[in-house]
Design a protein around this motif. Structure first.
Motif, PDB file in Angstrom:
ATOM      1  N   ILE A  13       0.840  -1.202   0.000  1.00  0.00           N
ATOM      2  CA  ILE A  13       0.000   0.000   0.000  1.00  0.00           C
ATOM      3  C   ILE A  13       0.878   1.255   0.000  1.00  0.00           C
ATOM      4  N   GLY A  14       1.920   1.250   0.821  1.00  0.00           N
ATOM      5  CA  GLY A  14       2.841   2.393   0.851  1.00  0.00           C
ATOM      6  C   GLY A  14       3.503   2.619  -0.492  1.00  0.00           C
ATOM      7  N   GLN A  15       3.937   1.553  -1.136  1.00  0.00           N
ATOM      8  CA  GLN A  15       4.568   1.669  -2.448  1.00  0.00           C
ATOM      9  C   GLN A  15       3.578   2.198  -3.480  1.00  0.00           C
ATOM     10  N   ALA A  16       2.331   1.754  -3.411  1.00  0.00           N
ATOM     11  CA  ALA A  16       1.307   2.258  -4.335  1.00  0.00           C
ATOM     12  C   ALA A  16       1.075   3.750  -4.119  1.00  0.00           C
ATOM     13  N   LEU A  17       1.030   4.180  -2.871  1.00  0.00           N
ATOM     14  CA  LEU A  17       0.856   5.608  -2.584  1.00  0.00           C
ATOM     15  C   LEU A  17       2.039   6.427  -3.101  1.00  0.00           C
ATOM     16  N   ILE A  18       3.236   5.902  -2.952  1.00  0.00           N
ATOM     17  CA  ILE A  18       4.404   6.596  -3.489  1.00  0.00           C
ATOM     18  C   ILE A  18       4.293   6.716  -5.006  1.00  0.00           C
ATOM     19  N   PHE A  73      11.871  -3.355  -1.063  1.00  0.00           N
ATOM     20  CA  PHE A  73      12.336  -3.149  -2.435  1.00  0.00           C
ATOM     21  C   PHE A  73      11.512  -3.973  -3.419  1.00  0.00           C
ATOM     22  N   GLY A  74      11.336  -5.234  -3.116  1.00  0.00           N
ATOM     23  CA  GLY A  74      10.604  -6.124  -4.017  1.00  0.00           C
ATOM     24  C   GLY A  74       9.152  -5.699  -4.196  1.00  0.00           C
ATOM     25  N   THR A  75       8.485  -5.329  -3.105  1.00  0.00           N
ATOM     26  CA  THR A  75       7.095  -4.884  -3.219  1.00  0.00           C
ATOM     27  C   THR A  75       7.014  -3.586  -4.004  1.00  0.00           C
ATOM     28  N   GLY A  76       8.036  -2.757  -3.913  1.00  0.00           N
ATOM     29  CA  GLY A  76       8.068  -1.520  -4.703  1.00  0.00           C
ATOM     30  C   GLY A  76       8.150  -1.807  -6.193  1.00  0.00           C
ATOM     31  N   MET A  77       8.977  -2.756  -6.554  1.00  0.00           N
ATOM     32  CA  MET A  77       9.101  -3.129  -7.966  1.00  0.00           C
ATOM     33  C   MET A  77       7.785  -3.703  -8.492  1.00  0.00           C
ATOM     34  N   ILE A  78       7.157  -4.525  -7.689  1.00  0.00           N
ATOM     35  CA  ILE A  78       5.908  -5.157  -8.110  1.00  0.00           C
ATOM     36  C   ILE A  78       4.790  -4.118  -8.235  1.00  0.00           C
ATOM     37  N   THR A  94      11.045  -7.336 -21.937  1.00  0.00           N
ATOM     38  CA  THR A  94      11.801  -8.492 -21.442  1.00  0.00           C
ATOM     39  C   THR A  94      12.692  -8.087 -20.279  1.00  0.00           C
ATOM     40  N   LYS A  95      13.346  -6.950 -20.408  1.00  0.00           N
ATOM     41  CA  LYS A  95      14.224  -6.465 -19.338  1.00  0.00           C
ATOM     42  C   LYS A  95      13.426  -6.226 -18.050  1.00  0.00           C
ATOM     43  N   THR A  96      12.249  -5.607 -18.186  1.00  0.00           N
ATOM     44  CA  THR A  96      11.409  -5.353 -17.017  1.00  0.00           C
ATOM     45  C   THR A  96      10.906  -6.663 -16.424  1.00  0.00           C
ATOM     46  N   LEU A  97      10.524  -7.598 -17.260  1.00  0.00           N
ATOM     47  CA  LEU A  97      10.055  -8.897 -16.773  1.00  0.00           C
ATOM     48  C   LEU A  97      11.140  -9.615 -15.985  1.00  0.00           C
ATOM     49  N   ILE A  98      12.349  -9.605 -16.483  1.00  0.00           N
ATOM     50  CA  ILE A  98      13.466 -10.241 -15.758  1.00  0.00           C
ATOM     51  C   ILE A  98      13.700  -9.524 -14.432  1.00  0.00           C
ATOM     52  N   SER A  99      13.616  -8.197 -14.427  1.00  0.00           N
ATOM     53  CA  SER A  99      13.774  -7.437 -13.184  1.00  0.00           C
ATOM     54  C   SER A  99      12.693  -7.799 -12.179  1.00  0.00           C
ATOM     55  N   LEU A 100      11.458  -7.961 -12.653  1.00  0.00           N
ATOM     56  CA  LEU A 100      10.361  -8.352 -11.763  1.00  0.00           C
ATOM     57  C   LEU A 100      10.565  -9.749 -11.205  1.00  0.00           C
ATOM     58  N   ILE A 101      11.047 -10.647 -12.026  1.00  0.00           N
ATOM     59  CA  ILE A 101      11.338 -12.005 -11.548  1.00  0.00           C
ATOM     60  C   ILE A 101      12.418 -11.957 -10.470  1.00  0.00           C
ATOM     61  N   LEU A 102      13.436 -11.144 -10.690  1.00  0.00           N
ATOM     62  CA  LEU A 102      14.500 -11.007  -9.685  1.00  0.00           C
ATOM     63  C   LEU A 102      13.963 -10.394  -8.392  1.00  0.00           C
ATOM     64  N   ALA A 103      13.099  -9.375  -8.521  1.00  0.00           N
ATOM     65  CA  ALA A 103      12.513  -8.747  -7.327  1.00  0.00           C
ATOM     66  C   ALA A 103      11.657  -9.751  -6.564  1.00  0.00           C
ATOM     67  N   GLN A 110      13.802 -13.995   1.129  1.00  0.00           N
ATOM     68  CA  GLN A 110      13.711 -13.456   2.482  1.00  0.00           C
ATOM     69  C   GLN A 110      12.618 -14.136   3.298  1.00  0.00           C
ATOM     70  N   ILE A 111      11.540 -14.509   2.633  1.00  0.00           N
ATOM     71  CA  ILE A 111      10.416 -15.113   3.357  1.00  0.00           C
ATOM     72  C   ILE A 111      10.675 -16.582   3.666  1.00  0.00           C
TER      73      ILE A 111
END
Length: 114
Positions: A13-18, A73-78, A94-103, A110-111
């Motif tokens: 939610i915070g990332q969406a507001l940002i 960071f990951g939730t921000g990317m998503i 493709t570049k963005t998709l790979i970045s999202l997969i990495l995020a 972490q989880i």
């Protein structure tokens, strides 16, 4: 697990507001003409959400700060990719998709890796 879920939801939610705070200027004339108001309107809820998101995630990980940083960071990317696609109509390359997969991988590591 409840604290972790609450923390992740608050981060999202915070990332969406940002996203709306910083990118509203590109699709809303009021936001573009009133950056001070945008900062004032969004700053309190964003800060509040990130403070509590961090609290819940750090408690879940027994005082460790690093998992919360990567989850934030990951939730921000998503959140960024979803909102940019839906509201601005920018496709996912493709570049963005790979970045999202990495995020997503960062968040999953972490989880699930304890």
């Amino acid at each position: 697990m409840g604290k972790l879920v609450i923390g992740i939801v608050l981060f999202l939610i915070g990332q969406a507001l940002i996203w709306f705070q910083t990118n509203g200027q590109f699709f809303n004339s009021w936001a573009k003409e009133n950056p001070v108001y945008m900062a004032l309107i969004f700053s309190f809820p964003i800060s509040y959400m990130f403070i509590y998101a961090t609290t819940f995630v750090v408690e879940y990980f027994n005082g460790s700060l690093w998992p919360g940083r990567f989850i934030g960071f990951g939730t921000g990317m998503i959140a960024f990719s979803i909102l940019t696609f839906i509201i601005m109509g920018e496709g996912i390359t493709t570049k963005t998709l790979i970045s999202l997969i990495l995020a997503t991988t960062l968040v999953a590591l972490q989880i699930f890796w304890k």
